[in-house]
Design a protein around this motif. Sequence first.
Motif, short mmCIF file in Angstrom:
data_model
loop_
_atom_site.label_atom_id
_atom_site.label_comp_id
_atom_site.label_asym_id
_atom_site.label_seq_id
_atom_site.Cartn_x
_atom_site.Cartn_y
_atom_site.Cartn_z
N LYS A 127 0.81 -1.23 0.00
CA LYS A 127 0.00 0.00 0.00
C LYS A 127 0.84 1.28 0.00
CE LYS A 127 -4.27 -1.77 0.74
NZ LYS A 127 -3.96 -2.94 -0.08
N ASN A 128 1.95 1.27 0.73
CA ASN A 128 2.68 2.52 0.94
C ASN A 128 3.85 2.66 -0.03
OD1 ASN A 128 0.95 2.81 3.13
ND2 ASN A 128 2.39 1.77 4.48
N VAL A 129 3.57 3.26 -1.17
CA VAL A 129 4.61 3.51 -2.15
C VAL A 129 4.62 5.01 -2.43
CG1 VAL A 129 5.44 2.98 -4.48
CG2 VAL A 129 4.23 1.21 -3.18
N ILE A 130 5.82 5.62 -2.32
CA ILE A 130 5.92 7.06 -2.56
C ILE A 130 7.05 7.33 -3.56
CG2 ILE A 130 4.96 7.80 -0.34
CD1 ILE A 130 7.81 8.10 0.73
N VAL A 131 7.00 8.52 -4.16
CA VAL A 131 8.09 8.93 -5.05
C VAL A 131 8.59 10.30 -4.59
CG1 VAL A 131 7.39 7.65 -7.11
CG2 VAL A 131 6.45 9.93 -6.73
N SER A 132 9.88 10.53 -4.84
CA SER A 132 10.45 11.84 -4.56
C SER A 132 11.54 12.11 -5.61
CB SER A 132 11.04 11.89 -3.15
OG SER A 132 11.42 13.21 -2.83
N GLY A 133 11.82 13.37 -5.83
CA GLY A 133 12.82 13.75 -6.84
C GLY A 133 12.45 15.10 -7.42
N PRO A 134 13.23 15.58 -8.39
CA PRO A 134 12.95 16.89 -8.98
C PRO A 134 11.56 16.92 -9.63
CG PRO A 134 15.04 15.99 -9.80
CD PRO A 134 14.39 14.91 -9.01
N PRO A 135 10.79 17.98 -9.39
CA PRO A 135 9.46 18.06 -10.01
C PRO A 135 9.51 17.89 -11.53
CG PRO A 135 9.80 19.87 -8.46
CD PRO A 135 11.09 19.12 -8.52
N SER A 136 10.61 18.35 -12.16
CA SER A 136 10.70 18.24 -13.62
C SER A 136 10.90 16.79 -14.08
CB SER A 136 11.87 19.08 -14.13
OG SER A 136 13.06 18.64 -13.52
N LEU A 137 11.22 15.88 -13.16
CA LEU A 137 11.43 14.47 -13.53
C LEU A 137 10.35 13.57 -12.92
CD1 LEU A 137 15.34 14.21 -13.31
CD2 LEU A 137 13.93 14.55 -15.34
N MET A 138 9.19 14.17 -12.63
CA MET A 138 8.05 13.39 -12.11
C MET A 138 7.04 13.15 -13.22
SD MET A 138 8.40 12.48 -9.05
CE MET A 138 10.17 12.52 -8.85
N PRO A 139 6.36 12.00 -13.20
CA PRO A 139 5.30 11.75 -14.19
C PRO A 139 4.12 12.68 -13.94
CG PRO A 139 5.84 9.78 -12.92
CD PRO A 139 6.52 10.90 -12.26
N SER A 140 3.18 12.65 -14.85
CA SER A 140 1.99 13.50 -14.71
C SER A 140 1.18 13.07 -13.48
CB SER A 140 1.11 13.36 -15.95
OG SER A 140 0.60 12.03 -15.99
N GLU A 141 0.39 14.02 -12.98
CA GLU A 141 -0.48 13.68 -11.84
C GLU A 141 -1.41 12.52 -12.21
OE1 GLU A 141 -2.32 17.35 -10.64
OE2 GLU A 141 -0.29 18.16 -10.29
N GLU A 142 -1.84 12.52 -13.47
CA GLU A 142 -2.74 11.45 -13.95
C GLU A 142 -2.08 10.07 -13.77
OE1 GLU A 142 -2.96 11.40 -18.15
OE2 GLU A 142 -4.66 10.01 -18.24
N GLU A 143 -0.80 10.01 -14.12
CA GLU A 143 -0.11 8.73 -14.03
C GLU A 143 0.10 8.34 -12.56
OE1 GLU A 143 3.30 6.22 -16.42
OE2 GLU A 143 3.44 8.39 -16.47
N LEU A 144 0.50 9.30 -11.72
CA LEU A 144 0.69 9.00 -10.30
C LEU A 144 -0.63 8.52 -9.68
CD1 LEU A 144 2.98 11.92 -9.02
CD2 LEU A 144 3.63 9.56 -9.45
N GLU A 145 -1.69 9.19 -10.08
CA GLU A 145 -3.02 8.84 -9.57
C GLU A 145 -3.42 7.42 -9.99
OE1 GLU A 145 -6.86 11.13 -10.39
OE2 GLU A 145 -5.46 12.56 -9.44
N SER A 146 -3.09 7.09 -11.25
CA SER A 146 -3.45 5.76 -11.76
C SER A 146 -2.72 4.66 -10.97
CB SER A 146 -3.15 5.64 -13.25
OG SER A 146 -1.77 5.45 -13.46
N TRP A 147 -1.57 4.98 -10.39
CA TRP A 147 -0.84 4.02 -9.56
C TRP A 147 -1.29 4.08 -8.10
CZ3 TRP A 147 4.31 6.32 -11.66
CH2 TRP A 147 4.63 5.74 -12.89
N GLY A 148 -2.00 5.16 -7.74
CA GLY A 148 -2.42 5.33 -6.34
C GLY A 148 -1.25 5.65 -5.42
#
Length: 328
Positions: free
Chosen positions: A202-223
């Motif tokens: 359940k607990n998966v997070i990402v961190s890093g430069p905002p310019s190297l993050m996927p779209s909010e849509e993609e993050l949301e699709s992974w939950g």
Amino acid sequence: MAPRLASEKRPVKKAAKSTAPSRHLLTSAELPKVWVEALFDEARRFKTAEKAGHPWSEDLKGQHVGLLFFEPSTRTRASFHIAAKRLGADPVTVEIAFSSVQKGESLEDTVMTMEAMGCHFLIIRHGEALSGQRAARVAKKAHIINAGDGSHEHPTQALLDTFTVLERRGSLAGGTVLFLGDILFSRVARSNIELLKTLGVKNVIVSGPPSLMPSEEELESWGISYVPELNKALAQADVVHVLRVQLERHGQKMPMTPGSYREAWGLTEERLVKFCKKDVLIFHPGPMNVGVEIDREVADGPHSCVLDQVANGVFIRMAILKRLHQAC
Ligand code: NCD
């Protein structure tokens, strides 16, 4: 958010999952949980056999395993080669730089050619997303294994990563897994995240430069959520997957210099000591930009699982070859 490259056709929608074993291994997203668990059992058996001094089997005797790497590789290519040999199969490497690909031959024609020569498996790494699916469309009987397609997926890496995490921790129940760095272009992150979702983590997070993050849509699709403060992300994590900055995929200059990247986002010894849990496990799929996303002391230190990942890659790939061979 960084714009997506025009050449990247990264699908956000997933293929439907079935419980039946497939002939191919193209994405983590389509792997059923029971298949993954059985695969891990098989890999454990191979590892135990090796420890007992019986590393060889004849499960794939008479089979030819074609290695088609359109992008560079050390670990994935060599470990598939070793895995094939340990199962009694014959690995056949096509050196793409000296092949007919240089004369303009298409991926499809290369696949059909290798199959016509008797390859039972084709392990394919390619710069374009969904190249495995393209190959699978023209393969009549051969098993296609995706060894990395653009920034899309790298399922065998995710399987060996998760196998290693479970080997070290026993379970991931209640644990937090952090993916740190260039998530946008990372097929390793994508495949791992899909796999962890399938396994119920359940607990998966990402961190890093905002310019190297996927779209909010993609993050949301992974939950999963983006934690923009690195110290807070590190403090929560039981497992940290540090990702290589994918310079070759940026299509433009990296948004930061190596030095400023390390300063802002690098997993330095100082950050490890100051912010991470005492028993944190550090992963990196390799190759590492040492002194950029990870420091030497961390990569070689007591928390590092980097060489365990590499070693387990052989057993996982043996298990993949064997199970696909048995499936059909
Ligand atoms: C990864 C890859 O090629 O995607 N490497 C690997 O297979 N071990 C990670 C990377 O290149 O950053």
